[in-house]
Scaffold this active site. Structure first.
Site, mmCIF file in Angstrom:
data_model
loop_
_atom_site.group_PDB
_atom_site.id
_atom_site.type_symbol
_atom_site.label_atom_id
_atom_site.label_comp_id
_atom_site.label_asym_id
_atom_site.label_seq_id
_atom_site.Cartn_x
_atom_site.Cartn_y
_atom_site.Cartn_z
ATOM 1 N N ARG A 1 -3.174 -10.177 5.134
ATOM 2 C CA ARG A 1 -3.584 -10.292 3.721
ATOM 3 C C ARG A 1 -2.452 -9.735 2.872
ATOM 4 O O ARG A 1 -2.131 -8.554 2.968
ATOM 5 C CB ARG A 1 -4.869 -9.490 3.515
ATOM 6 N N LYS B 1 0.826 -1.214 0.000
ATOM 7 C CA LYS B 1 0.000 0.000 0.000
ATOM 8 C C LYS B 1 0.861 1.266 0.000
ATOM 9 O O LYS B 1 2.023 1.247 0.398
ATOM 10 C CB LYS B 1 -0.983 -0.042 1.172
HETATM 11 N N1 HH2 Z 1 -7.221 -4.216 0.950
HETATM 12 C C1 HH2 Z 1 -7.554 -4.244 -0.350
HETATM 13 C C2 HH2 Z 1 -8.633 -5.032 -0.786
HETATM 14 N N2 HH2 Z 1 -9.351 -5.770 0.090
HETATM 15 N N3 HH2 Z 1 -9.731 -6.536 2.287
HETATM 16 C C3 HH2 Z 1 -9.427 -6.518 3.583
HETATM 17 N N4 HH2 Z 1 -10.115 -7.254 4.455
HETATM 18 N N5 HH2 Z 1 -8.378 -5.754 4.066
HETATM 19 C C4 HH2 Z 1 -7.620 -4.968 3.249
HETATM 20 O O1 HH2 Z 1 -6.707 -4.282 3.752
HETATM 21 C C5 HH2 Z 1 -7.938 -4.962 1.848
HETATM 22 C C6 HH2 Z 1 -9.019 -5.767 1.401
HETATM 23 C C7 HH2 Z 1 -6.772 -3.439 -1.346
HETATM 24 O O2 HH2 Z 1 -5.703 -4.143 -1.874
HETATM 25 P P1 HH2 Z 1 -5.671 -4.952 -3.263
HETATM 26 O O3 HH2 Z 1 -6.707 -6.035 -3.284
HETATM 27 O O4 HH2 Z 1 -4.293 -5.422 -3.467
HETATM 28 O O5 HH2 Z 1 -5.937 -3.892 -4.395
HETATM 29 P P2 HH2 Z 1 -7.231 -3.474 -5.218
HETATM 30 O O6 HH2 Z 1 -8.268 -3.038 -4.241
HETATM 31 O O7 HH2 Z 1 -6.728 -2.365 -6.104
HETATM 32 O O8 HH2 Z 1 -7.696 -4.664 -5.999
#
Ligand code: HH2
Length: 265
Positions: A241, A201
């Site tokens: 995660r 992040k």
């Molecule tokens: N962060 C993201 C997405 N889902 N779910 C939980 N429970 N906690 C988190 O911190 C979280 C989440 C964002 O990260 P990412 O999936 O890598 O990216 P994107 O939202 O651009 O797909």
């Protein structure tokens, strides 16, 4: 026992770190299986990016992205579905997902009805605008109170497995994220298992860059990701995660080992 590791599998064209890489179901399945082999306890399948500024995806498209991948992975590893849409959560559970990872913290009735687990994550605002001007009186107290309230509702509504997640980066400045990480023990003390996602992040790029230098790009946030995941596990997170599963499983195993150190030694 070591803390759990949830591997991120974004079946999207626009996720901030792995967008476009796993849009093809075969590529998504291969990556999910690779994360399972690397020790992921859960693979988190998402079909809608929640990065700052992301545009919503319509339901039919999200279903098309997510359901076949959940179905193909479910026999091999525990699968969670990362969605805010009731229909997508229901379809993913029908396809074999046993955990609903819910950044809107509103879908517990789906989990109650299906008898699966539920993650309540805190977010201020919505992904499109959440990073414009995040503001709190006391971020730790407000996030803690919100999650306690959501967890109580879900528990009373019949969900047996309730996780809480402070939502690192979701309507939060770098200072808010660091405060939440520092005070994770207080969140864990509320009694529900805590999930934390810091992986790659943007605050890691800002906090971790040398003084005066530009923020680190996504690919240069691996050390910060592992450092903060390890911090979170030591501070009481029951699962982290992450995108980089193998190194995090190694860290989780070490954290688990330190919990046992001295016992009978
Ligand atoms: N962060 C993201 C997405 N889902 N779910 C939980 N429970 N906690 C988190 O911190 C979280 C989440 C964002 O990260 P990412 O999936 O890598 O990216 P994107 O939202 O651009 O797909």
């Amino acid at each position: 026992m070591r803390p759990g590791v949830m591997g991120v599998l974004n079946v999207t064209p626009d996720s901030f770190s792995d967008g476009g890489r796993y849009l093809d179901p075969e590529a998504a399945l291969a990556h999910g299986l690779a994360m399972a082999r690397a020790g992921a306890d859960v693979v988190d399948v998402g079909g809608e990016s929640s990065r700052p500024g992301a545009e919503p995806v319509d339901e039919a498209e999200e279903l098309r992205r997510v359901v076949p991948v959940v179905e193909a992975l479910a026999g091999h590893v525990r699968v969670s579905v990362d969605t805010t849409k009731r229909a997508v959560a229901e379809a993913a559970v029908a396809a074999g997902a046993t955990l609903v990872n819910d950044i809107s913290a509103s879908l517990w009735p789906v989990a109650a009805e299906a008898g699966v687990g539920w993650v309540a994550m805190h977010m201020q605002g919505s992904p499109r605008t959440m990073q414009e001007a995040p503001a709190y009186g006391d971020v730790v107290a407000e996030v803690g109170a919100f999650l306690a309230d959501r967890a109580r509702a879900a528990t009373e509504g019949g969900v047996a497995e309730v996780w809480v997640d402070p939502g690192i980066g979701f309507g939060k400045t770098a200072a808010h994220n660091l405060a939440l990480l520092r005070h994770l023990p207080a969140l864990a003390a509320q009694g529900h298992p805590v999930l934390v996602g810091t992986s790659r992040k943007s605050f890691l790029g800002r906090v971790g860059a040398p003084a005066g230098a530009d923020p680190l790009g996504v690919e240069d946030r691996r050390a910060g990701s592992l450092a903060t995941a390890t911090w979170a596990m030591l501070a009481g997170a029951s699962m982290v995660r992450v995108h980089d599963v193998a190194s995090t499983v190694e860290a989780a195993t070490l954290v688990g080992g330190t919990r046992l150190a001295g016992v009978g030694a």
